[in-house]
Each structure stands twice: as structure tokens, then as C-alpha cells.
Design a protein around this motif. Structure first.
Motif, mmCIF file in Angstrom:
data_model
loop_
_atom_site.group_PDB
_atom_site.id
_atom_site.type_symbol
_atom_site.label_atom_id
_atom_site.label_comp_id
_atom_site.label_asym_id
_atom_site.label_seq_id
_atom_site.Cartn_x
_atom_site.Cartn_y
_atom_site.Cartn_z
ATOM 1 N N HIS A 1 2.500 8.055 71.110
ATOM 2 C CA HIS A 1 1.199 7.085 71.310
ATOM 3 C C HIS A 1 1.552 5.714 71.662
ATOM 4 O O HIS A 1 1.349 4.835 71.047
ATOM 5 N N PHE A 2 2.353 5.479 72.649
ATOM 6 C CA PHE A 2 2.783 4.071 73.159
ATOM 7 C C PHE A 2 1.811 3.359 73.590
ATOM 8 O O PHE A 2 1.758 2.045 73.562
ATOM 9 N N ASP A 3 0.566 4.112 74.005
ATOM 10 C CA ASP A 3 -0.484 3.272 74.290
ATOM 11 C C ASP A 3 -1.698 3.025 73.422
ATOM 12 O O ASP A 3 -2.843 2.303 73.912
ATOM 13 N N ALA A 4 -1.304 3.337 72.187
ATOM 14 C CA ALA A 4 -2.419 3.114 70.972
ATOM 15 C C ALA A 4 -2.085 1.569 70.612
ATOM 16 O O ALA A 4 -1.431 0.746 71.047
ATOM 17 N N THR A 5 -3.400 1.108 70.172
ATOM 18 C CA THR A 5 -3.477 -0.136 69.505
ATOM 19 C C THR A 5 -2.631 -0.630 68.477
ATOM 20 O O THR A 5 -2.041 -1.557 68.497
ATOM 21 N N HIS A 6 -2.313 0.324 67.716
ATOM 22 C CA HIS A 6 -1.675 0.390 66.458
ATOM 23 C C HIS A 6 -0.839 1.741 65.917
ATOM 24 O O HIS A 6 -1.631 2.433 66.046
ATOM 25 N N ASN A 7 0.113 1.572 65.504
ATOM 26 C CA ASN A 7 0.891 2.683 64.787
ATOM 27 C C ASN A 7 1.589 2.331 63.712
ATOM 28 O O ASN A 7 2.588 1.769 63.496
ATOM 29 N N CYS A 8 0.497 2.417 62.451
ATOM 30 C CA CYS A 8 0.781 1.920 61.201
ATOM 31 C C CYS A 8 1.497 2.883 60.208
ATOM 32 O O CYS A 8 1.164 4.130 60.463
ATOM 33 N N TYR A 9 2.404 2.558 59.239
ATOM 34 C CA TYR A 9 3.204 3.672 58.635
ATOM 35 C C TYR A 9 3.411 3.231 57.236
ATOM 36 O O TYR A 9 3.304 2.136 56.820
ATOM 37 N N ALA A 10 3.660 4.194 56.251
ATOM 38 C CA ALA A 10 4.390 4.086 55.109
ATOM 39 C C ALA A 10 5.077 5.145 54.775
ATOM 40 O O ALA A 10 4.764 6.296 55.299
ATOM 41 N N TYR A 11 6.141 4.948 53.906
ATOM 42 C CA TYR A 11 6.942 6.073 53.436
ATOM 43 C C TYR A 11 7.534 5.877 52.127
ATOM 44 O O TYR A 11 7.812 4.826 51.514
ATOM 45 N N ILE A 12 7.600 6.992 51.306
ATOM 46 C CA ILE A 12 8.227 6.874 50.038
ATOM 47 C C ILE A 12 9.273 7.866 50.125
ATOM 48 O O ILE A 12 9.281 9.233 50.384
ATOM 49 N N ILE A 13 10.540 7.701 49.724
ATOM 50 C CA ILE A 13 11.770 8.711 49.364
ATOM 51 C C ILE A 13 12.199 8.549 48.061
ATOM 52 O O ILE A 13 12.431 7.376 47.427
ATOM 53 N N GLY A 14 12.898 9.596 47.619
ATOM 54 C CA GLY A 14 13.667 9.727 46.425
ATOM 55 C C GLY A 14 13.001 10.449 45.559
ATOM 56 O O GLY A 14 11.749 10.556 45.152
ATOM 57 N N GLU A 15 13.742 11.044 44.726
ATOM 58 C CA GLU A 15 13.178 11.769 43.553
ATOM 59 C C GLU A 15 12.567 11.256 42.509
ATOM 60 O O GLU A 15 11.684 11.383 41.670
ATOM 61 N N HIS A 16 13.084 9.685 42.385
ATOM 62 C CA HIS A 16 12.190 8.771 41.663
ATOM 63 C C HIS A 16 11.409 7.790 42.277
ATOM 64 O O HIS A 16 11.109 6.470 41.958
ATOM 65 N N SER A 17 11.047 8.043 43.808
ATOM 66 C CA SER A 17 10.197 7.219 44.373
ATOM 67 C C SER A 17 11.063 5.739 44.632
ATOM 68 O O SER A 17 10.445 4.795 44.793
ATOM 69 N N ASP A 18 12.182 6.006 44.602
ATOM 70 C CA ASP A 18 13.137 4.451 44.912
ATOM 71 C C ASP A 18 12.664 3.687 46.267
ATOM 72 O O ASP A 18 12.761 2.584 45.929
ATOM 73 N N THR A 19 12.485 4.367 47.146
ATOM 74 C CA THR A 19 12.402 3.586 48.386
ATOM 75 C C THR A 19 10.947 3.734 48.994
ATOM 76 O O THR A 19 10.367 4.763 49.157
ATOM 77 N N GLN A 20 10.348 2.689 49.054
ATOM 78 C CA GLN A 20 9.000 2.367 49.474
ATOM 79 C C GLN A 20 8.692 1.413 50.476
ATOM 80 O O GLN A 20 9.160 0.171 50.093
ATOM 81 N N LYS A 21 8.444 1.763 51.478
ATOM 82 C CA LYS A 21 7.942 0.824 52.611
ATOM 83 C C LYS A 21 6.799 1.320 53.322
ATOM 84 O O LYS A 21 6.412 2.170 53.357
ATOM 85 N N SER A 22 6.188 0.131 53.942
ATOM 86 C CA SER A 22 5.081 0.192 54.985
ATOM 87 C C SER A 22 4.970 -0.941 56.002
ATOM 88 O O SER A 22 5.603 -2.118 55.924
ATOM 89 N N ASN A 23 4.003 -0.810 56.798
ATOM 90 C CA ASN A 23 4.139 -1.799 57.970
ATOM 91 C C ASN A 23 2.624 -1.652 58.755
ATOM 92 O O ASN A 23 2.183 -0.565 58.752
ATOM 93 N N ASP A 24 2.179 -2.710 58.973
ATOM 94 C CA ASP A 24 0.922 -2.951 59.533
ATOM 95 C C ASP A 24 0.807 -3.070 60.967
ATOM 96 O O ASP A 24 -0.153 -2.649 61.583
ATOM 97 N N ASP A 25 1.920 -2.940 61.677
ATOM 98 C CA ASP A 25 2.020 -3.165 63.179
ATOM 99 C C ASP A 25 0.967 -3.648 63.805
ATOM 100 O O ASP A 25 0.113 -3.084 64.824
ATOM 101 N N GLY A 26 0.632 -5.147 63.485
ATOM 102 C CA GLY A 26 -0.182 -5.972 63.975
ATOM 103 C C GLY A 26 -1.522 -5.863 63.558
ATOM 104 O O GLY A 26 -2.397 -7.027 63.947
ATOM 105 N N GLU A 27 -1.989 -4.970 62.558
ATOM 106 C CA GLU A 27 -3.206 -5.409 61.949
ATOM 107 C C GLU A 27 -2.985 -6.364 61.071
ATOM 108 O O GLU A 27 -1.886 -6.645 60.565
ATOM 109 N N PRO A 28 -4.184 -6.941 60.579
ATOM 110 C CA PRO A 28 -4.014 -8.127 59.461
ATOM 111 C C PRO A 28 -3.331 -7.627 58.415
ATOM 112 O O PRO A 28 -3.433 -6.448 57.877
ATOM 113 N N SER A 29 -2.500 -8.585 57.838
ATOM 114 C CA SER A 29 -1.590 -8.078 56.860
ATOM 115 C C SER A 29 -2.135 -7.418 55.374
ATOM 116 O O SER A 29 -3.163 -8.011 54.995
#
Length: 208
Positions: free
Chosen positions: A46-74
Motif C-alpha cells: 500500500h505504497f499509495d496509502a495516506t498512512h500505514n500505522c502499526y503496533a506490535y507486542i512480542i515476547g511471552e511476557h510482552s517485553d517488547t511493545q512498539k507503535s507508530n502513527d506514520d504521519g497521523e497526529p501523535s
């Protein structure tokens, strides 16, 4: 940790609000490299999309958590997606929500609700499983004990991984890590004539 929830494989959901099109992609990932690879695949698709926003959680204790707004308001896109994952107590999961802007602004509250709903719809389209730790045991026994043992395993609904028939029978079984009674039962049932060897510990996906 004996168990945690995740998704089994890949899922997709799509909806529209105020002429903006939202597409949610959900995938099982086991490390950050896999998460980034999945995110990049969707961005490329979706290179032509306005935004590609994401989040992920990794680890059996949910150790790694990240998110990104990709240009949407913070805080209006990635964080709402992440909050949905946390609310559902999921890990080893990545979600990308693609947005094609329809010309009508949704406002801060509208964006938060839209991205949160998109993530929820993606999860509703997914297969949620519980990853539980199981211990694997090899049971080596004489043929004279086979009928009795098989009947017991069937009644207890014990997961059987494999069977080998040579001069003796070897049955590989999988038991939940917190199962303290089955091995005792097998020992008593066979009058200690069944050789029991613990071979490995594995995670199994159990449907929720």
C-alpha cells in the motif's frame, strides 16, 4: 510463564468511515525482525496509502511493545492499535492499519476510535490461540501393558505425539506443564514397569 495468548497466522479486515478506507492486517510474529518484515510488506503493498500505522507486542511476557502513527497526529493511530492488543492480552502479534483518506477529517477523537475499531475488527477476523507449555515424555513399555495404557490415555484425553513399535512400544505424549498426576498414574498403573523419559518442553497452540 505457562501460557499466553496470540494469533495463529494472518488475518485481514476492512471498513469505511466518512469516505476514509481502513484496512487492518494482523499477523503472528515471534521477534522484531519478523514484525518489521511484515510491516514493510504492507507498506510496500500500500505504497499509495495516506498512512500505514502499526503496533506490535512480542515476547511471552510482552517485553517488547512498539507503535507508530506514520504521519497521523501523535497518539491517534499507533497507540490505539497497541491498546487494543494490550486489552486483549495478546503477544507475538503485529497489526498494521492502512488508511486511504477520503477527504473528510475525523478529528483527534475520531481517529483514535477509527484506528481502535480497525484493530478490533482485525482481531475478530483472526484465530486467537493460547500458547501453553507442554512437557513431552517417552513411555517405553511391554506389549502386555499396551491395552491398559492406551485405554487410560484415551480416557484422560492425553495428547499423543507419536508411537513406535519394536521389541517394545514407545508412546510419546504431551502433558501440560502443571499436570502433576498423569505420570504418577502411569507409574502406578504399570506397577512401575513403564520406563518414563522426559524429552523436551514445547509450546502448543490451544484454540481459545
Amino acid at each position: 510463564m505457562l501460557e499466553y495468548k496470540t494469533v495463529d497466522g494472518y488475518a485481514k479486515a476492512e471498513w469505511e468511515i466518512q469516505k476514509s478506507r481502513f484496512i487492518a492486517y494482523v499477523n503472528h510474529v515471534e521477534n522484531e525482525a519478523q514484525a518489521q518484515e511484515f510491516i514493510n510488506e504492507i507498506k510496500k503493498k500500500h505504497f499509495d496509502a495516506t498512512h500505514n500505522c502499526y503496533a506490535y507486542i512480542i515476547g511471552e511476557h510482552s517485553d517488547t511493545q512498539k507503535s507508530n502513527d506514520d504521519g497521523e497526529p501523535s497518539g491517534t493511530a499507533g497507540v490505539p492499535i497497541l491498546e487494543v492488543l494490550k486489552k486483549n492480552e495478546l503477544s507475538d502479534i503485529a497489526v498494521v492499519v492502512t488508511r486511504y483518506f477520503g477527504g473528510i477529517k475525523l478529528g483527534t477523537g475520531g481517529l483514535i476510535r477509527a484506528y481502535g475499531k480497525s484493530a478490533t475488527l482485525g482481531l475478530e477476523a483472526s484465530v486467537i490461540v493460547k500458547k501453553s507449555i507442554f512437557n513431552c515424555y517417552d513411555l517405553e513399555l511391554d506389549y502386555t501393558l499396551l491395552g491398559t495404557l492406551e485405554n487410560y490415555l484415551h480416557q484422560k484425553e492425553v495428547r499423543i505425539k507419536d508411537k513406535n513399535y519394536t521389541d517394545k512400544v514407545t508412546i510419546s505424549i504431551l502433558l501440560p506443564q502443571n499436570d502433576e498426576n498423569t505420570i504418577k498414574d502411569i507409574t502406578n498403573l504399570s506397577a512401575a514397569r513403564c520406563k518414563i523419559t522426559k524429552t523436551e518442553t514445547v509450546y502448543l497452540n490451544i484454540p481459545v
